[in-house]
Design a protein around this motif. Structure first.
Motif, mmCIF file in Angstrom:
data_model
loop_
_atom_site.group_PDB
_atom_site.id
_atom_site.type_symbol
_atom_site.label_atom_id
_atom_site.label_comp_id
_atom_site.label_asym_id
_atom_site.label_seq_id
_atom_site.Cartn_x
_atom_site.Cartn_y
_atom_site.Cartn_z
ATOM 1 N N LEU A 162 64.358 51.001 56.289
ATOM 2 C CA LEU A 162 63.377 50.378 55.413
ATOM 3 C C LEU A 162 63.615 50.765 53.960
ATOM 4 N N ALA A 163 63.981 52.004 53.712
ATOM 5 C CA ALA A 163 64.277 52.433 52.349
ATOM 6 C C ALA A 163 65.414 51.606 51.762
ATOM 7 N N ARG A 173 58.151 50.470 44.758
ATOM 8 C CA ARG A 173 56.820 51.046 44.921
ATOM 9 C C ARG A 173 55.987 50.098 45.780
ATOM 10 N N ALA A 174 55.469 50.614 46.873
ATOM 11 C CA ALA A 174 54.649 49.789 47.772
ATOM 12 C C ALA A 174 54.002 50.692 48.812
ATOM 13 N N GLU A 175 52.933 50.195 49.401
ATOM 14 C CA GLU A 175 52.347 50.862 50.549
ATOM 15 C C GLU A 175 52.953 50.261 51.811
ATOM 16 N N VAL A 176 53.317 51.138 52.735
ATOM 17 C CA VAL A 176 53.965 50.730 53.985
ATOM 18 C C VAL A 176 52.946 50.917 55.101
ATOM 19 N N LEU A 177 52.450 49.810 55.646
ATOM 20 C CA LEU A 177 51.441 49.857 56.691
ATOM 21 C C LEU A 177 52.145 49.944 58.043
ATOM 22 N N VAL A 178 51.789 50.966 58.819
ATOM 23 C CA VAL A 178 52.471 51.238 60.085
ATOM 24 C C VAL A 178 51.451 51.284 61.214
ATOM 25 N N CYS A 179 51.648 50.480 62.251
ATOM 26 C CA CYS A 179 50.787 50.532 63.430
ATOM 27 C C CYS A 179 50.870 51.934 64.016
ATOM 28 N N PRO A 198 60.722 57.659 47.680
ATOM 29 C CA PRO A 198 59.422 58.295 47.445
ATOM 30 C C PRO A 198 58.371 57.383 46.828
ATOM 31 N N GLY A 199 58.758 56.222 46.346
ATOM 32 C CA GLY A 199 57.785 55.264 45.827
ATOM 33 C C GLY A 199 57.090 54.464 46.908
ATOM 34 N N LEU A 200 57.512 54.622 48.138
ATOM 35 C CA LEU A 200 56.899 53.929 49.276
ATOM 36 C C LEU A 200 56.024 54.928 50.033
#
Length: 324
Positions: A162-163, A173-179, A198-200
């Motif tokens: 993903l990186a 830079r983003a939020e990574v939503l993980v089930c 590190p921006g995620l």
């Protein structure tokens, strides 16, 4: 404890045996969410879920003489298939404890991979005690579904991918939503992103009423679910965060998110319509949070991990009916 070096070692052991799953997007989903939405389609992984990563990581690391006696795992289906697949490819036996209410598709797929399936009642049976007893009696190596350093490391390989993919897409830079169930994937991905992107930032996503990780993060200590059944998101209904995973989640993750079963069904339908991928309910809660909880997510872009696609036909038809 898992760390970035263990994750990199797991990736080396996995090699070309598993898939590098794509990062998908759709203007229609962007419009619904009000921001750019990227979907890591782990539902297209071997065995239909990210659990193939942890299964391969754990099985491949067992010393050969011990591994030959076989492995045992307990799972509602995705970890079962991940371990069964790795066991078959390594030529060893696998015994899987599965809840009696697991989707039939997951039970059938686990047996098709050559594993012996032992049923249990998640409301009345102690699966940990059952697994430990069988492991001792048969000399099997127990591979836990999330609270195992090698499993966490294997799941973390998704974060390494993903990186790289986020950088290719111009997202730094983003939020990574993980089930999230017990936190194996969320913690592994968080460790990988800490080192490589590190921006995620990881945000765990769960079904309403089974949001033990969100409540634990808010409290700063582990909280347990009051019940262990009653959601269609079977893949991520667990008693509580893991003893190994929670410290990682607490250190690296943002607040948890929770969505309803109906929102998970709608996300499944929208993923079919706009991405042409099949996602199971527990694998759709991250996308549901991205689409239906926009006020709880920061930034111009959000990444949702579609963690699995193993769903019975009748339930999937129910999801598609939400498009009508």
């Amino acid at each position: 404890m898992s760390d970035i070096e263990m994750i990199r070692a797991a990736r080396a052991r996995i090699g070309r045996n598993l898939r590098r799953t794509p990062l998908l997007s759709s203007p229609a989903l962007d419009a619904i969410a009000g921001r750019r939405v990227l979907v890591k389609a782990e539902c297209l992984q071997v065995t239909g879920s990210f659990k193939a990563r942890g299964g391969w990581s754990a099985v491949s690391a067992i010393p050969e003489d011990v591994r030959a006696r076989g492995v045992i795992a307990f799972s509602s289906g995705n970890h079962a298939q991940g371990v069964a697949h790795a066991a078959r490819e390594h030529g060893i036996p696998a015994v899987i404890l599965m809840p009696i209410d697991a989707p039939q598709a997951k039970i059938d797929n686990t047996r098709a991979l050559g594993a012996e399936v032992v049923p249990f009642d998640r409301d009345t049976d102690d699966r940990d005690a059952m697994g430990a007893a069988l492991a001792e009696a048969r000399g099997l190596t127990l591979i836990k579904p999330f609270d195992d350093p090698l499993v966490i490391a294997g799941q973390g390989t998704l974060g390494l991918e993903l990186a790289e993919q986020a950088a290719e897409a111009g997202v730094t830079r983003a939020e990574v939503l993980v089930c999230c169930g017990g936190g194996g994937l969320s913690s592994g991905v968080a460790l990988a992103l800490e080192a490589e992107a590190p921006g995620l930032r990881v945000r765990p996503a769960e079904p309403e009423g089974f949001d033990d990780v969100a409540r634990s993060l808010a409290a700063g200590e582990i909280r347990r679910n009051d019940r262990l059944s009653g959601s269609i998101c079977d893949a991520i209904v667990t008693p509580q965060p893991g003893a190994l995973t929670f410290p990682i989640l607490k250190r690296l993750c943002g607040p948890g998110l929770a969505v309803s079963d109906d929102e998970a069904l709608r996300a499944m339908a929208l993923a079919f319509r706009h991405l042409r991928v099949v996602i199971e309910p527990g694998g759709a809660v991250a996308l549901a949070a991205a689409l239906f909880r926009p006020e709880q997510v920061d930034g111009d872009a959000v990444i949702a991990v579609a963690t699995g696609g193993n769903v019975d036909a009748a339930l999937y038809a129910r999801a598609l009916e939400t498009l009508a």
